[in-house]
Design a protein around this motif. Structure first.
Motif, PDB file in Angstrom:
ATOM      1  N   UNK A  32       0.668  -1.114  -0.047  1.00 40.48           N
ATOM      2  CA  UNK A  32       0.070  -0.051  -0.100  1.00 40.48           C
ATOM      3  C   UNK A  32       0.897   1.046   0.084  1.00 40.48           C
ATOM      4  N   UNK A  33       1.913   1.276   0.713  1.00 42.63           N
ATOM      5  CA  UNK A  33       2.714   2.363   0.743  1.00 42.63           C
ATOM      6  C   UNK A  33       3.655   2.760  -0.376  1.00 42.63           C
ATOM      7  N   UNK A  34       4.134   1.679  -1.273  1.00 42.33           N
ATOM      8  CA  UNK A  34       4.786   1.618  -2.546  1.00 42.33           C
ATOM      9  C   UNK A  34       3.800   2.220  -3.602  1.00 42.33           C
ATOM     10  N   UNK A  35       2.481   1.769  -3.643  1.00 45.79           N
ATOM     11  CA  UNK A  35       1.470   2.041  -4.668  1.00 45.79           C
ATOM     12  C   UNK A  35       1.084   3.471  -4.282  1.00 45.79           C
ATOM     13  N   UNK A  36       0.833   3.745  -2.980  1.00 43.68           N
ATOM     14  CA  UNK A  36       0.365   5.308  -2.600  1.00 43.68           C
ATOM     15  C   UNK A  36       1.665   6.133  -3.078  1.00 43.68           C
ATOM     16  N   UNK A  37       2.890   5.861  -2.765  1.00 42.97           N
ATOM     17  CA  UNK A  37       3.850   6.831  -2.985  1.00 42.97           C
ATOM     18  C   UNK A  37       4.087   6.689  -4.622  1.00 42.97           C
ATOM     19  N   UNK A  38       3.965   5.734  -5.557  1.00 43.97           N
ATOM     20  CA  UNK A  38       3.961   5.846  -6.904  1.00 43.97           C
ATOM     21  C   UNK A  38       3.033   6.646  -7.382  1.00 43.97           C
ATOM     22  N   UNK A  39       1.570   6.300  -6.975  1.00 47.49           N
ATOM     23  CA  UNK A  39       0.458   6.839  -7.585  1.00 47.49           C
ATOM     24  C   UNK A  39       0.322   8.516  -7.377  1.00 47.49           C
ATOM     25  N   UNK A  40       0.984   8.787  -6.161  1.00 49.78           N
ATOM     26  CA  UNK A  40       1.100  10.239  -5.800  1.00 49.78           C
ATOM     27  C   UNK A  40       1.863  11.156  -6.803  1.00 49.78           C
ATOM     28  N   UNK A  41       3.170  10.337  -7.001  1.00 43.99           N
ATOM     29  CA  UNK A  41       3.754  11.057  -7.854  1.00 43.99           C
ATOM     30  C   UNK A  41       3.554  10.867  -9.471  1.00 43.99           C
ATOM     31  N   UNK A  42       2.532  10.383  -9.866  1.00 44.22           N
ATOM     32  CA  UNK A  42       2.079  10.036 -11.391  1.00 44.22           C
ATOM     33  C   UNK A  42       2.018  11.417 -12.294  1.00 44.22           C
ATOM     34  N   UNK A  43       2.642  11.109 -13.160  1.00 45.78           N
ATOM     35  CA  UNK A  43       2.573  12.268 -13.943  1.00 45.78           C
ATOM     36  C   UNK A  43       2.157  12.011 -15.626  1.00 45.78           C
ATOM     37  N   UNK A  98       2.629   3.536 -15.505  1.00 43.03           N
ATOM     38  CA  UNK A  98       2.420   4.782 -15.349  1.00 43.03           C
ATOM     39  C   UNK A  98       3.930   5.304 -15.251  1.00 43.03           C
ATOM     40  N   UNK A  99       3.811   6.621 -15.420  1.00 42.06           N
ATOM     41  CA  UNK A  99       5.104   7.369 -15.061  1.00 42.06           C
ATOM     42  C   UNK A  99       5.073   8.179 -13.919  1.00 42.06           C
ATOM     43  N   UNK A 100       6.175   8.254 -13.141  1.00 40.75           N
ATOM     44  CA  UNK A 100       6.140   8.684 -11.888  1.00 40.75           C
ATOM     45  C   UNK A 100       7.119   9.882 -11.686  1.00 40.75           C
ATOM     46  N   UNK A 101       7.092  10.846 -11.124  1.00 36.65           N
ATOM     47  CA  UNK A 101       8.177  11.889 -10.756  1.00 36.65           C
ATOM     48  C   UNK A 101       8.661  11.523  -9.460  1.00 36.65           C
ATOM     49  N   UNK A 102       9.617  12.387  -9.076  1.00 35.24           N
ATOM     50  CA  UNK A 102      10.283  12.496  -7.529  1.00 35.24           C
ATOM     51  C   UNK A 102      11.105  11.291  -7.449  1.00 35.24           C
ATOM     52  N   UNK A 103      11.814  10.709  -8.739  1.00 36.80           N
ATOM     53  CA  UNK A 103      12.777   9.795  -8.478  1.00 36.80           C
ATOM     54  C   UNK A 103      14.110  10.621  -7.843  1.00 36.80           C
ATOM     55  N   UNK A 104      14.419  10.330  -6.655  1.00 39.28           N
ATOM     56  CA  UNK A 104      15.640  10.906  -6.437  1.00 39.28           C
ATOM     57  C   UNK A 104      17.059  10.291  -6.942  1.00 39.28           C
ATOM     58  N   UNK A 154      16.867  10.607 -15.872  1.00 33.68           N
ATOM     59  CA  UNK A 154      15.779  11.478 -15.626  1.00 33.68           C
ATOM     60  C   UNK A 154      15.358  11.446 -14.261  1.00 33.68           C
ATOM     61  N   UNK A 155      14.522  12.487 -13.838  1.00 36.30           N
ATOM     62  CA  UNK A 155      14.050  12.339 -12.315  1.00 36.30           C
ATOM     63  C   UNK A 155      12.723  11.583 -12.503  1.00 36.30           C
ATOM     64  N   UNK A 156      12.251  11.402 -13.909  1.00 35.87           N
ATOM     65  CA  UNK A 156      10.908  10.403 -13.934  1.00 35.87           C
ATOM     66  C   UNK A 156      11.284   8.890 -13.932  1.00 35.87           C
ATOM     67  N   UNK A 157      10.450   8.293 -13.787  1.00 36.92           N
ATOM     68  CA  UNK A 157      10.579   6.622 -13.677  1.00 36.92           C
ATOM     69  C   UNK A 157       9.388   5.905 -14.166  1.00 36.92           C
ATOM     70  N   UNK A 158       9.498   5.002 -15.225  1.00 36.36           N
ATOM     71  CA  UNK A 158       8.155   4.536 -15.680  1.00 36.36           C
ATOM     72  C   UNK A 158       8.149   3.051 -14.445  1.00 36.36           C
ATOM     73  N   UNK A 159       6.893   2.767 -14.212  1.00 37.41           N
ATOM     74  CA  UNK A 159       6.627   1.771 -13.217  1.00 37.41           C
ATOM     75  C   UNK A 159       5.564   1.158 -13.691  1.00 37.41           C
TER      76      UNK A 159
END
Length: 159
Positions: free
Chosen positions: A57-68, A97-103, A111-116
């Motif tokens: 749940x934490x991983x999916x929430x973090x990923x979807x919160x950063x979806x772009x 989807x693609x998420x931002x916020x990749x450190x 890039x700071x974007x990541x495909x998940x």
């Protein structure tokens, strides 16, 4: 006249009664200990399952919160939509989807974007990421949950 001294001690009946009581108490103790150990094992299994669900749940929430909204290309060069869902999930990911916020701590050229992607394969829910967005080969999938038969997704359309 002297009387014979009386012998002090326990009779065989008293000893048998005492041993029987001790045996029953020992058997009850062993039974309680066995039940306690099996209950602890069952509780550990339940808590491990709950922890895995919370991590997922934490991983999916973090990923979807950063979806772009970013269209990408697959490994074959075909266009992939910005957000993709496949309820069957047997030949394609259940969610992509693609998420931002990749450190980028080490300053790697990426890039700071990541495909998940999230897959349901072989009874597991797996998360797979891509180091680059367009045409890159995905990394090894990480198993989030075991014992997964299918995934059901619902989306809310916010305008």
């Amino acid at each position: 006249m002297t009387r014979p001294s009386s012998q002090s001690g326990f009779t065989i009946i008293e000893l048998l009664v005492a041993l029987t009581i001790f045996a029953m108490l020992a058997a009850a103790g062993v039974l309680l200990l066995g039940n306690s150990v099996s209950a602890q094992s069952a509780m550990r299994v339940k808590l491990d399952g709950l922890a895995a669900m919370q991590r997922t749940n934490g991983a999916m929430t973090a990923d979807l919160a950063q979806a772009t909204s970013r269209i990408t290309r697959t490994e074959n060069g075909l266009l992939a939509p910005a957000f993709f869902s496949n309820p069957q999930g047997d030949t394609a990911p259940v969610l992509q989807f693609v998420r931002g916020g990749w450190s980028n701590i080490d300053g790697s050229p990426r890039p700071s974007l990541q495909k998940v992607e999230y897959w349901v394969r072989l009874g597991r829910l797996e998360r797979r990421t891509y180091p680059l967005l367009d045409g890159a080969r995905g990394g090894d999938p990480a198993t989030l949950l075991d014992g997964v038969e299918s995934a059901k997704l619902r989306f809310r359309n916010v305008k």
